[in-house]
Design a protein around this motif. Structure first.
Motif, short mmCIF file in Angstrom:
data_model
loop_
_atom_site.label_atom_id
_atom_site.label_comp_id
_atom_site.label_asym_id
_atom_site.label_seq_id
_atom_site.Cartn_x
_atom_site.Cartn_y
_atom_site.Cartn_z
N ILE A 88 47.70 22.72 -15.07
CA ILE A 88 47.44 23.13 -16.39
C ILE A 88 46.88 21.95 -17.24
CG2 ILE A 88 48.28 24.12 -18.55
CD1 ILE A 88 50.63 25.20 -16.73
N SER A 89 45.71 22.30 -18.05
CA SER A 89 45.38 21.31 -18.91
C SER A 89 44.90 21.97 -20.32
CB SER A 89 44.22 20.35 -18.47
OG SER A 89 43.86 19.49 -19.11
N ASN A 90 44.18 21.15 -21.33
CA ASN A 90 43.64 21.85 -22.27
C ASN A 90 42.18 21.50 -22.55
OD1 ASN A 90 45.51 23.65 -23.70
ND2 ASN A 90 46.98 21.77 -24.32
N LEU A 91 41.33 22.12 -23.37
CA LEU A 91 40.10 21.70 -23.48
C LEU A 91 40.15 20.42 -24.64
CD1 LEU A 91 36.81 22.16 -23.99
CD2 LEU A 91 37.65 23.59 -25.89
N VAL A 92 40.82 20.59 -25.62
CA VAL A 92 41.12 19.48 -26.45
C VAL A 92 42.32 18.75 -26.21
CG1 VAL A 92 41.28 18.84 -28.99
CG2 VAL A 92 39.54 20.54 -28.16
N PRO A 93 42.58 17.51 -25.95
CA PRO A 93 43.83 16.85 -25.65
C PRO A 93 44.63 16.55 -26.71
CG PRO A 93 42.05 15.22 -25.19
CD PRO A 93 41.48 16.50 -25.76
N TRP A 94 44.06 16.53 -28.04
CA TRP A 94 44.96 16.19 -29.21
C TRP A 94 45.08 17.27 -30.04
CZ3 TRP A 94 40.25 13.17 -27.83
CH2 TRP A 94 40.57 12.16 -27.10
N ARG A 95 46.21 17.34 -30.83
CA ARG A 95 46.58 18.41 -31.67
C ARG A 95 45.71 18.33 -32.76
NH1 ARG A 95 51.62 19.49 -35.68
NH2 ARG A 95 51.07 21.59 -36.29
N PRO A 96 44.84 19.42 -33.17
CA PRO A 96 44.32 19.35 -34.49
C PRO A 96 45.27 19.62 -35.54
CG PRO A 96 43.18 21.04 -32.79
CD PRO A 96 44.55 20.46 -32.35
N LEU A 97 44.93 18.88 -36.73
CA LEU A 97 45.89 19.11 -37.90
C LEU A 97 45.99 20.62 -38.50
CD1 LEU A 97 44.35 16.09 -40.22
CD2 LEU A 97 46.82 16.40 -39.20
N GLY A 98 47.30 20.94 -38.42
CA GLY A 98 47.56 22.12 -38.89
C GLY A 98 47.28 23.24 -37.90
N ASN A 99 47.12 22.90 -36.69
CA ASN A 99 46.77 23.47 -35.60
C ASN A 99 45.45 24.63 -35.59
OD1 ASN A 99 49.01 22.99 -34.15
ND2 ASN A 99 50.48 24.81 -34.73
N ARG A 100 44.63 23.96 -36.57
CA ARG A 100 43.38 24.58 -36.85
C ARG A 100 42.45 24.80 -35.59
NH1 ARG A 100 41.50 20.31 -41.50
NH2 ARG A 100 43.02 21.00 -42.97
N THR A 101 41.63 25.78 -35.68
CA THR A 101 40.72 25.91 -34.33
C THR A 101 39.74 24.71 -34.33
OG1 THR A 101 40.76 28.51 -34.47
CG2 THR A 101 39.14 27.67 -33.33
N PRO A 102 39.85 24.02 -33.10
CA PRO A 102 38.84 23.00 -32.90
C PRO A 102 37.22 23.29 -33.45
CG PRO A 102 40.14 23.25 -31.08
CD PRO A 102 40.23 24.43 -31.75
N ASP A 103 36.63 22.60 -34.17
CA ASP A 103 35.45 22.71 -34.59
C ASP A 103 34.37 22.23 -33.68
OD1 ASP A 103 34.80 19.89 -35.13
OD2 ASP A 103 35.82 20.14 -36.98
N PRO A 104 33.09 22.59 -33.72
CA PRO A 104 32.08 22.32 -32.92
C PRO A 104 31.91 20.99 -32.32
CG PRO A 104 31.06 23.99 -34.29
CD PRO A 104 32.34 23.65 -35.01
N ALA A 105 32.17 19.82 -33.36
CA ALA A 105 31.96 18.62 -33.29
C ALA A 105 33.24 18.06 -32.16
CB ALA A 105 32.08 17.77 -34.44
N ILE A 106 34.32 18.81 -32.40
CA ILE A 106 35.47 18.08 -31.54
C ILE A 106 35.33 18.91 -30.10
CG2 ILE A 106 38.26 18.80 -31.31
CD1 ILE A 106 38.30 18.53 -34.26
N VAL A 107 34.96 19.98 -30.14
CA VAL A 107 34.65 20.78 -28.76
C VAL A 107 33.37 19.85 -28.02
CG1 VAL A 107 33.79 22.72 -27.53
CG2 VAL A 107 35.39 23.08 -29.55
N SER A 108 32.56 19.53 -28.81
CA SER A 108 31.56 18.52 -28.14
C SER A 108 31.87 17.27 -27.50
CB SER A 108 30.30 18.47 -29.04
OG SER A 108 29.15 17.63 -28.43
N MET A 109 32.94 16.71 -28.38
CA MET A 109 33.38 15.34 -27.96
C MET A 109 34.58 15.53 -26.89
SD MET A 109 35.46 12.62 -30.38
CE MET A 109 36.84 13.51 -30.71
N CYS A 110 35.11 16.65 -26.51
CA CYS A 110 36.13 16.76 -25.52
C CYS A 110 35.63 17.32 -24.27
CB CYS A 110 37.40 17.29 -26.31
SG CYS A 110 38.11 16.68 -27.45
N LEU A 111 34.47 18.19 -24.56
CA LEU A 111 34.06 18.83 -23.16
C LEU A 111 33.84 17.90 -21.99
CD1 LEU A 111 33.16 21.56 -22.43
CD2 LEU A 111 30.66 21.28 -23.03
N PRO A 112 33.18 16.72 -22.33
CA PRO A 112 32.75 16.06 -20.95
C PRO A 112 34.23 15.61 -20.19
CG PRO A 112 31.50 15.25 -22.91
CD PRO A 112 32.60 16.29 -23.42
N PHE A 113 35.17 15.46 -21.12
CA PHE A 113 36.38 15.16 -20.51
C PHE A 113 37.07 16.28 -19.56
CE2 PHE A 113 36.75 12.01 -24.03
CZ PHE A 113 36.61 11.04 -23.40
#
Length: 282
Positions: A174-199
């Motif tokens: 099990i893993s996650n697309l985004v490895p770090w918790r967004p502030l306030g459990n917000r839905t990750p924005d496109p910039a965050i998704v783009s940065m985490c996608l290669p990982f």
């Protein structure tokens, strides 16, 4: 008129009790001190100002020195958005094992997203399992523990997996697309998704699962490169190419969504049976 209007008529014990009630619960000095008054020069025995060497610098009393502000050395400015997708792609590609990938992610400049999180939530379960689940992002409990899917939604996910004979302690990774918790459990924005996608793409390539289950809309849209919602995506097998290898992926509802919408559990049960069939367990 207040019973405390004439303080001279009150005994010291009553005055002290009133001061404590008003919040003055600590005595600093016996007498008030005017901190704005100029410091008095030291006097000699004859009453004249004491002699000071021409280059002597007068020092305030120790108590006043302690209250003076201390200089603060400015730190280098850290970028809000982090190193970005291009650097993430290079860093991820340089990792040859899951251990190297985890170390690279922990050292990566994830910007405000990473600095506001407690943990880099990398994975849980058994690496190399036939089934790999990919969620969206850690919540508060996952961030605290450093593991994905351990809160109420994760506990429900474990029960879902158990219904088809799967267990994160035995045969699920099990893993996650985004490895770090967004502030306030917000839905990750496109910039965050783009940065985490290669990982997460490199994570899949190194884990080499037979089946990838995309849990929730954010991870499904990111890895399938689509804007379609999870309602239209779920339950339909697709193939994605990562570094020249094809992986069978199935989007499904997030267990947190199922806890809010119990009627959707029937559709998720169909998805689970489809995974079981894909693995040849039916």
């Amino acid at each position: 008129m207040s019973q405390f209007s004439d303080h001279q008529t009150l005994d010291p014990a009553t005055l002290l009790a009133w001061q404590v009630a008003m919040g003055a619960d600590e005595a600093i000095d016996d007498m008030p001190v005017d901190r704005f008054a100029p410091a008095a020069q030291p006097q000699s025995a004859a009453g004249e100002p004491a002699f000071q060497p021409p280059n002597a610098v007068s020092q305030p009393p120790a108590r006043e020195r302690a209250t003076q502000p201390r200089p603060v050395v400015a730190k280098p400015v850290q970028k809000m958005e982090g190193a970005g997708a291009d650097v993430a792609t290079q860093v991820a590609a340089a990792a040859n094992t899951l251990e190297e990938l985890q170390a690279a992610m922990e050292a990566f400049d994830g910007g405000l997203l990473k600095r506001s999180a407690k943990s880099t939530v990398f994975s849980d379960g058994v690496p190399g399992s036939d089934v790999m689940l990919i969620g969206e992002a850690p919540g508060a409990e996952e961030d605290q523990a450093g593991k994905p899917f351990i809160g109420p939604a994760g506990q429900f996910l474990d029960r879902m997996l158990a219904s088809i004979g799967l267990d994160r302690a035995k045969n699920v990774y099990i893993s996650n697309l985004v490895p770090w918790r967004p502030l306030g459990n917000r839905t990750p924005d496109p910039a965050i998704v783009s940065m985490c996608l290669p990982f997460i793409r490199r994570h899949i390539a190194l884990a080499k699962p037979k089946v990838v289950v995309l849990v929730g809309g954010v991870s499904s849209q990111a890895l399938l490169d689509t804007t379609n919602g999870i309602v239209s995506l779920r339950g339909k097998w697709r193939t994605i190419d990562i570094e020249g290898h094809n992986f069978d992926v199935l989007p499904t509802y997030h267990p947190a969504f199922l806890l809010r919408q119990p009627l959707k559990k029937r559709e998720s049960w169909k998805d689970l049976l489809s995974v079981k069939e894909k693995l040849g367990l039916l």
